[in-house]
Design a protein around this motif. Sequence first.
Motif, PDB file in Angstrom:
ATOM      1  N   MET A 339       0.837  -1.199   0.000  1.00 12.60           N
ATOM      2  CA  MET A 339       0.000   0.000   0.000  1.00 12.60           C
ATOM      3  C   MET A 339       0.874   1.252   0.000  1.00 12.60           C
ATOM      4  O   MET A 339       0.562   2.244  -0.670  1.00 12.60           O
ATOM      5  CB  MET A 339      -0.929  -0.007   1.214  1.00 12.60           C
ATOM      6  N   LEU A 340       1.982   1.195   0.720  1.00 12.22           N
ATOM      7  CA  LEU A 340       2.922   2.316   0.711  1.00 12.22           C
ATOM      8  C   LEU A 340       3.583   2.451  -0.657  1.00 12.22           C
ATOM      9  O   LEU A 340       3.831   3.555  -1.149  1.00 12.22           O
ATOM     10  CB  LEU A 340       3.983   2.106   1.792  1.00 12.22           C
ATOM     11  N   ALA A 341       3.849   1.314  -1.304  1.00 13.00           N
ATOM     12  CA  ALA A 341       4.508   1.333  -2.609  1.00 13.00           C
ATOM     13  C   ALA A 341       3.647   1.975  -3.692  1.00 13.00           C
ATOM     14  O   ALA A 341       4.170   2.400  -4.723  1.00 13.00           O
ATOM     15  CB  ALA A 341       4.883  -0.082  -3.027  1.00 13.00           C
ATOM     16  N   LEU A 342       2.324   2.076  -3.460  1.00  8.97           N
ATOM     17  CA  LEU A 342       1.453   2.731  -4.439  1.00  8.97           C
ATOM     18  C   LEU A 342       1.799   4.209  -4.608  1.00  8.97           C
ATOM     19  O   LEU A 342       1.444   4.825  -5.614  1.00  8.97           O
ATOM     20  CB  LEU A 342      -0.011   2.602  -4.012  1.00  8.97           C
ATOM     21  N   ASN A 343       2.474   4.780  -3.603  1.00 10.92           N
ATOM     22  CA  ASN A 343       2.850   6.199  -3.617  1.00 10.92           C
ATOM     23  C   ASN A 343       1.609   7.083  -3.737  1.00 10.92           C
ATOM     24  O   ASN A 343       1.603   8.099  -4.433  1.00 10.92           O
ATOM     25  CB  ASN A 343       3.828   6.494  -4.754  1.00 10.92           C
ATOM     26  N   ARG A 348      -0.563   6.414   1.978  1.00 14.33           N
ATOM     27  CA  ARG A 348       0.639   6.743   2.752  1.00 14.33           C
ATOM     28  C   ARG A 348       0.231   7.234   4.147  1.00 14.33           C
ATOM     29  O   ARG A 348       0.847   6.861   5.151  1.00 14.33           O
ATOM     30  CB  ARG A 348       1.454   7.801   2.017  1.00 14.33           C
ATOM     31  N   ARG A 349      -0.830   8.048   4.216  1.00 14.06           N
ATOM     32  CA  ARG A 349      -1.322   8.504   5.518  1.00 14.06           C
ATOM     33  C   ARG A 349      -1.830   7.329   6.349  1.00 14.06           C
ATOM     34  O   ARG A 349      -1.568   7.241   7.549  1.00 14.06           O
ATOM     35  CB  ARG A 349      -2.442   9.536   5.315  1.00 14.06           C
ATOM     36  N   ARG A 350      -2.552   6.423   5.715  1.00 15.01           N
ATOM     37  CA  ARG A 350      -3.071   5.264   6.442  1.00 15.01           C
ATOM     38  C   ARG A 350      -1.949   4.368   6.958  1.00 15.01           C
ATOM     39  O   ARG A 350      -2.008   3.872   8.091  1.00 15.01           O
ATOM     40  CB  ARG A 350      -4.008   4.467   5.533  1.00 15.01           C
ATOM     41  N   VAL A 351      -0.955   4.144   6.128  1.00 14.66           N
ATOM     42  CA  VAL A 351       0.188   3.330   6.570  1.00 14.66           C
ATOM     43  C   VAL A 351       0.857   3.990   7.770  1.00 14.66           C
ATOM     44  O   VAL A 351       1.210   3.316   8.751  1.00 14.66           O
ATOM     45  CB  VAL A 351       1.192   3.134   5.421  1.00 14.66           C
ATOM     46  N   ALA A 352       1.000   5.311   7.718  1.00 13.94           N
ATOM     47  CA  ALA A 352       1.612   6.029   8.835  1.00 13.94           C
ATOM     48  C   ALA A 352       0.770   5.864  10.107  1.00 13.94           C
ATOM     49  O   ALA A 352       1.323   5.678  11.204  1.00 13.94           O
ATOM     50  CB  ALA A 352       1.766   7.504   8.496  1.00 13.94           C
ATOM     51  N   GLU A 353      -0.547   5.885   9.958  1.00 12.08           N
ATOM     52  CA  GLU A 353      -1.420   5.698  11.124  1.00 12.08           C
ATOM     53  C   GLU A 353      -1.271   4.286  11.699  1.00 12.08           C
ATOM     54  O   GLU A 353      -1.298   4.099  12.923  1.00 12.08           O
ATOM     55  CB  GLU A 353      -2.875   5.981  10.739  1.00 12.08           C
ATOM     56  N   GLU A 354      -1.124   3.304  10.838  1.00  9.75           N
ATOM     57  CA  GLU A 354      -0.925   1.950  11.344  1.00  9.75           C
ATOM     58  C   GLU A 354       0.431   1.825  12.038  1.00  9.75           C
ATOM     59  O   GLU A 354       0.548   1.175  13.082  1.00  9.75           O
ATOM     60  CB  GLU A 354      -1.053   0.906  10.233  1.00  9.75           C
ATOM     61  N   LEU A 355       1.464   2.424  11.465  1.00  9.97           N
ATOM     62  CA  LEU A 355       2.772   2.377  12.118  1.00  9.97           C
ATOM     63  C   LEU A 355       2.728   3.067  13.483  1.00  9.97           C
ATOM     64  O   LEU A 355       3.345   2.592  14.447  1.00  9.97           O
ATOM     65  CB  LEU A 355       3.829   3.024  11.225  1.00  9.97           C
ATOM     66  N   LEU A 410      13.102   2.279   4.250  1.00  7.56           N
ATOM     67  CA  LEU A 410      13.859   2.379   2.999  1.00  7.56           C
ATOM     68  C   LEU A 410      12.956   2.830   1.853  1.00  7.56           C
ATOM     69  O   LEU A 410      13.365   3.631   0.995  1.00  7.56           O
ATOM     70  CB  LEU A 410      14.496   1.027   2.667  1.00  7.56           C
ATOM     71  N   LEU A 411      11.735   2.316   1.828  1.00 12.19           N
ATOM     72  CA  LEU A 411      10.811   2.662   0.746  1.00 12.19           C
ATOM     73  C   LEU A 411      10.418   4.128   0.818  1.00 12.19           C
ATOM     74  O   LEU A 411      10.379   4.824  -0.218  1.00 12.19           O
ATOM     75  CB  LEU A 411       9.567   1.771   0.824  1.00 12.19           C
ATOM     76  N   LEU A 412      10.129   4.621   2.001  1.00 14.42           N
ATOM     77  CA  LEU A 412       9.776   6.040   2.137  1.00 14.42           C
ATOM     78  C   LEU A 412      10.910   6.936   1.643  1.00 14.42           C
ATOM     79  O   LEU A 412      10.679   7.933   0.945  1.00 14.42           O
ATOM     80  CB  LEU A 412       9.439   6.362   3.595  1.00 14.42           C
ATOM     81  N   LYS A 413      12.131   6.585   1.974  1.00 14.06           N
ATOM     82  CA  LYS A 413      13.265   7.397   1.517  1.00 14.06           C
ATOM     83  C   LYS A 413      13.426   7.308   0.003  1.00 14.06           C
ATOM     84  O   LYS A 413      13.699   8.318  -0.666  1.00 14.06           O
ATOM     85  CB  LYS A 413      14.544   6.957   2.227  1.00 14.06           C
ATOM     86  N   GLY A 416      11.162   9.523  -1.839  1.00 12.40           N
ATOM     87  CA  GLY A 416      11.312  10.953  -1.573  1.00 12.40           C
ATOM     88  C   GLY A 416      10.452  11.445  -0.437  1.00 12.40           C
ATOM     89  O   GLY A 416      10.218  12.647  -0.296  1.00 12.40           O
ATOM     90  N   HIS A 417       9.986  10.513   0.414  1.00 20.03           N
ATOM     91  CA  HIS A 417       9.124  10.892   1.539  1.00 20.03           C
ATOM     92  C   HIS A 417       9.804  10.628   2.869  1.00 20.03           C
ATOM     93  O   HIS A 417       9.140  10.416   3.892  1.00 20.03           O
ATOM     94  CB  HIS A 417       7.800  10.119   1.478  1.00 20.03           C
TER      95      HIS A 417
END
Length: 777
Positions: A339-343, A348-355, A410-413, A416-417
């Motif tokens: 889901m994060l890889a979808l960019n 991305r917000r949802r993944v951050a909330e789960e983390l 690693l994926l976020l970096k 570019g996020h």
Amino acid sequence: MMKKRSILVWLIFVVYVSSAAGQQRGLPEMLRPLNGGLQVSIQQYEGSALRNTRLFHNNELTDGENTWQLAWKTAKAADGRSCDVTLTCKLVKGRAAATALSVAFAFGQWDVRNYVMVPGIVYNGNRYRAIGNGYNPDYPKDMYFNPAVPLTISNNPRLSLSANDSSFLELSTTNTAAPAMSFYSPAAGKSWMVLTEQGTRWGNSGLFIQENNRRDSCIFRISAPAMRNRAAGFGDFHRSGDKAPDWNEGDEMVLRFRVYVSDADGIPGHLQQFMHARKSVTGPNQPRNLVPMSKLVQLGTDICRDNFAETTAGKYYLPENSRHFQLGWVSGMINTFPMLALNDATERRRVAEELDFITSRMQGKSGYFYGFISAEGKLGTEKAHPDFPALQAMVRKNGDVLFWLMKHLLLLKAQGHGHIIKPEWETAARKLAGAFTTTWKKYGEFGQYILPETGEIAVFNSTAGAIAPAGLALAADYFRQPEWMTIAEAAAAHYYQRDVEQQGFTSGACGDISQDADSETAFGFLESLMALYNYTGKPVWLARAKVQAALCSSWALAYDPVFPPGSTIAKLGGRMTGAIWASSQNKHAAPGVCTSSADHLFKLYRATGDEQYAELIRDMQHAHTEAVNMPGHITTNYLIGSSMERIQPSDAEGKGAIGNFIHTRNSWTETNGILMAMELPGIYVRPGEGKMYVFDHIGVARVAEDRVSVTLRLTNRTPYAAAVSVFAENARKASQPLGYTAFLRWPKVNVPAGGELTVRITADGKVTLQPAADNHR
């Protein structure tokens, strides 16, 4: 009954077959270094109980008014390592009721230290302490907080530990990942294996292994058809219901098999020889192109997108068919990655909330994470025992958390996020890596279950921490902590030497088994070995990865099983080569690795150029797609694009389960399908070098190739548009490690449903669509 089996007169080490016509030339000589011989007999049954055995002499057998004949065709390989046999048994005269054919390989000077392997179900003879009589048995008290606990398995087919018990096991060919039996003899330094087909005209064949009472001889027997007294279930047994056929005058049956005898460098050498041989009798498979990988990404991520929920516990993507949250293994911190890889900003917000939820609610004081929390916010325990009330967690889940959390960073970096990475996430990763480090220094292992509050190992042994070295390696590089890399290498060396070299399997990763051999630790450990090779560049890790890949291959269906005609898979024409057997307890195959793209296999292929690794992962991806619910191809009672975990060739769940999907869904199978479609290229090509492998569901033909480029025609015969990712490089680049976010850089070629187009690909990775005149519908 068991004593009668032990004293059958099969242990005469002479080949009772005529060589008058040169039919068996070479086979006796192959078996002699292992003190082996071959015997053929007919066996008469009452129900599934053996009542009589009659041996053939000089290819003939007279049994009352019945006359039987054998006809042999053999072909010995030029290197002397294998021999192909086609054996025809005919009832020339008479009528025989309830009779099966038996081909028995009998070995003298047997040693219980020989490594016995039947792919997908029996490893090292399963000669370990067994507990329970059913699925996921409770652990006895002596397994807790006991560093000396012996490796303990569920009630599976096994050879005996005790000299006082009968020692035999009985299987159908469909209990196996490949219809094969094998052993490695340390004393002789030799590997032996026999591979056969799934069955004959009489149905599935049987595979039997039996040691005598003194344990100085052993028989490996193929029975046509399978005639088991009991069939193996999920940690238990039930009556097989096997029936021997009635023969009429003129009936004949053909049994084909291949025998291997060769020198081997220990168990690792035996495993590698098996990988080379595993398709040698059943032959090459022909996977179908059903659904492009890009379509699987779209469907799978849409399902996951719609499953984001807010509960009392927190916000997360729902696992399986529940509102409760499970971390690692089959769910959390893994399904967030694609889901994060979808960019996509929303995801991305949802993944951050789960983390945020995971790192704030589920990490214990020791740094380890709890594996479960209810939707109401109550932390749960795993493998609990009433005498030990402290909450436990799976070591495997914690290994997953470390590995996948690092991949998220690693994926976020790479996207570019990196600026959205919160210090709390990195702190959680540091604490978890530190917890693994502390455990290793204190215990010299990671164990199977731990206490997240204190860091104590609750249950020792197994290879449950197989993926932890990968997580430590990623964390060591990311945080510049060389000690973690040292610990990762030490742990990987320990697992390899103790479990792979000495035992020939890895075990204990699944939350619903004991310390049984399983595919998940096998692939998880391969992930660790390739991570260490990636970061250290040491050849030893690549060499060990080759051995581990061979072990992984023993869990993958090597052929397309024939399913009952009325079963779902048979009606769909399913081709299931590449489905992955779960464990020696859970006797079913599944669409993919739980839970991973297994892109480490692709990295191994890229590093070695050995296409057997590419073929294995191609098979796995296509078997997964066979299980995906699509219009006209219904496999679940859920959404289009959903899938489930049961591909069942065996009768472990009863004969009615064979070839029939359970109409539910499993989020982990959907996740690994997305991951395979994302992290594997659709086409891997080395322009100017003549090297190419296709993973996607398209046809590819080479039109032209020169020193720096290749021109390919892509054909999409599926009813869905395909966005085909292309990974092109040269030999120099292929010698360099492939990072964990490389897939973000692969260009995509859009091939319409039912369409064709031509592209030119250069060694620097550029893809150019050729003029329209070269492209047509």
